[in-house]
Design an enzyme around this catalytic site. Structure first.
Site, mmCIF file in Angstrom:
data_model
loop_
_atom_site.group_PDB
_atom_site.id
_atom_site.type_symbol
_atom_site.label_atom_id
_atom_site.label_comp_id
_atom_site.label_asym_id
_atom_site.label_seq_id
_atom_site.Cartn_x
_atom_site.Cartn_y
_atom_site.Cartn_z
ATOM 1 N N SER A 136 51.344 43.355 38.885
ATOM 2 C CA SER A 136 51.176 43.929 40.369
ATOM 3 C C SER A 136 52.574 43.611 41.099
ATOM 4 O O SER A 136 53.251 42.707 41.032
ATOM 5 C CB SER A 136 50.122 43.720 40.896
ATOM 6 O OG SER A 136 50.084 44.182 42.219
ATOM 7 N N TYR A 148 44.095 37.398 45.756
ATOM 8 C CA TYR A 148 44.418 38.399 44.568
ATOM 9 C C TYR A 148 45.664 38.330 44.030
ATOM 10 O O TYR A 148 46.047 38.205 42.971
ATOM 11 C CB TYR A 148 43.908 39.673 45.122
ATOM 12 C CG TYR A 148 44.417 40.924 44.098
ATOM 13 C CD1 TYR A 148 43.882 41.179 43.045
ATOM 14 C CD2 TYR A 148 45.499 41.639 44.504
ATOM 15 C CE1 TYR A 148 44.198 42.379 42.106
ATOM 16 C CE2 TYR A 148 45.978 42.786 43.691
ATOM 17 C CZ TYR A 148 45.537 43.030 42.654
ATOM 18 O OH TYR A 148 45.763 43.968 41.504
HETATM 19 P P1 NAP Z 1 39.832 50.251 38.636
HETATM 20 O O1 NAP Z 1 39.819 51.818 38.509
HETATM 21 O O2 NAP Z 1 38.842 49.461 39.568
HETATM 22 O O3 NAP Z 1 39.601 49.644 37.107
HETATM 23 C C1 NAP Z 1 39.321 48.464 36.938
HETATM 24 C C2 NAP Z 1 38.993 48.209 35.464
HETATM 25 O O4 NAP Z 1 38.555 47.071 35.147
HETATM 26 C C3 NAP Z 1 37.732 49.021 35.044
HETATM 27 O O5 NAP Z 1 37.685 49.789 33.875
HETATM 28 C C4 NAP Z 1 36.570 47.803 35.172
HETATM 29 O O6 NAP Z 1 35.609 48.248 34.239
HETATM 30 C C5 NAP Z 1 37.366 46.793 34.591
HETATM 31 N N1 NAP Z 1 36.800 45.656 34.787
HETATM 32 C C6 NAP Z 1 36.766 44.779 35.912
HETATM 33 N N2 NAP Z 1 36.173 43.347 35.552
HETATM 34 C C7 NAP Z 1 36.063 43.369 34.201
HETATM 35 C C8 NAP Z 1 35.121 42.441 33.352
HETATM 36 N N3 NAP Z 1 34.773 41.411 33.865
HETATM 37 N N4 NAP Z 1 35.350 42.802 31.957
HETATM 38 C C9 NAP Z 1 35.604 44.192 31.789
HETATM 39 N N5 NAP Z 1 36.412 45.058 32.372
HETATM 40 C C10 NAP Z 1 36.281 44.582 33.425
HETATM 41 O O7 NAP Z 1 41.052 49.733 38.922
HETATM 42 P P2 NAP Z 1 42.895 50.046 38.600
HETATM 43 O O8 NAP Z 1 43.549 50.226 39.648
HETATM 44 O O9 NAP Z 1 42.767 51.090 37.425
HETATM 45 O O10 NAP Z 1 43.018 48.397 38.055
HETATM 46 C C11 NAP Z 1 43.564 48.025 36.717
HETATM 47 C C12 NAP Z 1 44.484 46.863 36.836
HETATM 48 O O11 NAP Z 1 45.476 47.267 37.793
HETATM 49 C C13 NAP Z 1 43.706 45.674 37.510
HETATM 50 O O12 NAP Z 1 44.172 44.694 36.717
HETATM 51 C C14 NAP Z 1 44.406 45.816 38.778
HETATM 52 O O13 NAP Z 1 44.241 44.465 39.733
HETATM 53 C C15 NAP Z 1 45.668 46.362 38.494
HETATM 54 N N6 NAP Z 1 46.428 46.958 39.695
HETATM 55 C C16 NAP Z 1 45.968 48.015 40.373
HETATM 56 C C17 NAP Z 1 46.669 48.413 41.514
HETATM 57 C C18 NAP Z 1 46.126 49.778 42.310
HETATM 58 O O14 NAP Z 1 46.798 49.829 43.577
HETATM 59 N N7 NAP Z 1 45.118 50.355 41.950
HETATM 60 C C19 NAP Z 1 48.218 47.958 41.868
HETATM 61 C C20 NAP Z 1 48.387 46.997 40.828
HETATM 62 C C21 NAP Z 1 47.721 46.253 40.019
HETATM 63 P P3 NAP Z 1 33.827 47.802 34.265
HETATM 64 O O15 NAP Z 1 33.547 47.791 35.614
HETATM 65 O O16 NAP Z 1 33.296 49.143 33.528
HETATM 66 O O17 NAP Z 1 33.693 46.586 33.459
#
Ligand code: NAP
Length: 223
Positions: A136, A148
């Site tokens: 991130s 985080y």
């Molecule tokens: P999201 O739409 O909320 O997706 C999060 C995903 O992680 C979901 O598919 C969820 O699936 C899965 N997940 C969470 N806990 C889990 C567990 N214990 N076991 C298996 N799967 C799990 O958010 P996103 O933005 O796409 O996030 C993806 C990654 O990007 C994360 O690592 C986040 O920290 C990172 N990120 C996001 C941003 C942003 O601005 N959105 C920026 C930088 C980095 P289930 O609930 O079905 O398990």
């Protein structure tokens, strides 16, 4: 068509779901790993024969090992693994932060990534494969009180070290480092920020360079 196979955690939503779609479009087979079994089963049906739903929790090493085994059996091996599942915190900071929520965060954002790599390496090594992980912008700079963000500092530090470990046998490791992306990670829509498809493009770039190049980090910020 690459005919290669990618394991994706957090595939039920946001960046992981967009990456799965883009990878299938580019000719990859994909293993969709997340806890929401209904959602990934629906996605696998929509994506067709090159997608396999693999329900599980990243905090459980055995569930990831079993899923990677099933994926390898289905498609004859695994070429890339994207440790993307992650979670945030409702309350930032240490003084007001909730230790129970830290526990869940550490098990998902830190141990979950370690477990993806541990489970994937035996499959990746024979193919000189590729590990990717979602860091991130919050893992590249200090943000007041962000627990985080600190979990993403782990990803950046670990990903660099793993890249060196994998280079010993010709493997590669890439950290995907997004700024704010419009996903379910936030309660409100973020139409002006990065779209999950933009990050999927970054993943596919990292896995499609010549074998002379090892993309160590792709840092993508909103314009
Ligand atoms: P999201 O739409 O909320 O997706 C999060 C995903 O992680 C979901 O598919 C969820 O699936 C899965 N997940 C969470 N806990 C889990 C567990 N214990 N076991 C298996 N799967 C799990 O958010 P996103 O933005 O796409 O996030 C993806 C990654 O990007 C994360 O690592 C986040 O920290 C990172 N990120 C996001 C941003 C942003 O601005 N959105 C920026 C930088 C980095 P289930 O609930 O079905 O398990």
């Amino acid at each position: 068509m690459t005919g290669k196979t990618m394991f994706i955690t957090g595939a039920s939503s946001g960046i992981g779901a967009a990456t799965a779609r883009a990878a299938v479009e580019a000719g990859w087979n994909v293993g969709l790993f997340a806890r929401n079994a209904d959602r990934i089963t629906e996605m696998a049906e929509e994506l067709g024969a090159t997608a396999l739903a693999l329900p599980g929790d990243v905090a459980q090493l055995e569930q990831q090992q079993e899923a990677l085994g099933r994926l390898s059996d289905r498609f004859g091996g695994v070429d890339a693994a994207f440790a993307n599942a992650g979670t945030g915190l409702d309350v930032p900071g240490t003084e007001n932060g909730d230790p129970e929520a830290w526990h869940r965060l550490v098990h998902t954002n830190i141990l979950g990534v370690l477990y993806t790599a541990k489970a994937a390496l035996p499959h990746l090594k024979p193919r000189k494969g590729h590990m990717l992980m979602t860091g991130s912008a919050a893992g590249r700079r200090t943000i007041a009180g962000s627990v985080y963000g600190a979990s993403k500092w782990f990803v950046h530090g670990y990903g660099g070290n793993l890249a060196e470990e994998m280079a010993e046998w010709g493997g590669r490791c890439t950290i995907i480092a997004p700024g704010m992306v419009n996903t379910a990670f936030f309660d409100a829509e973020k139409p002006d920020k990065i779209q999950p498809e933009d990050i999927a493009e970054a993943v596919l770039y990292a896995v499609s360079t010549s074998d002379k190049a090892s993309v160590r980090e792709v840092f993508v910020m909103p314009k």
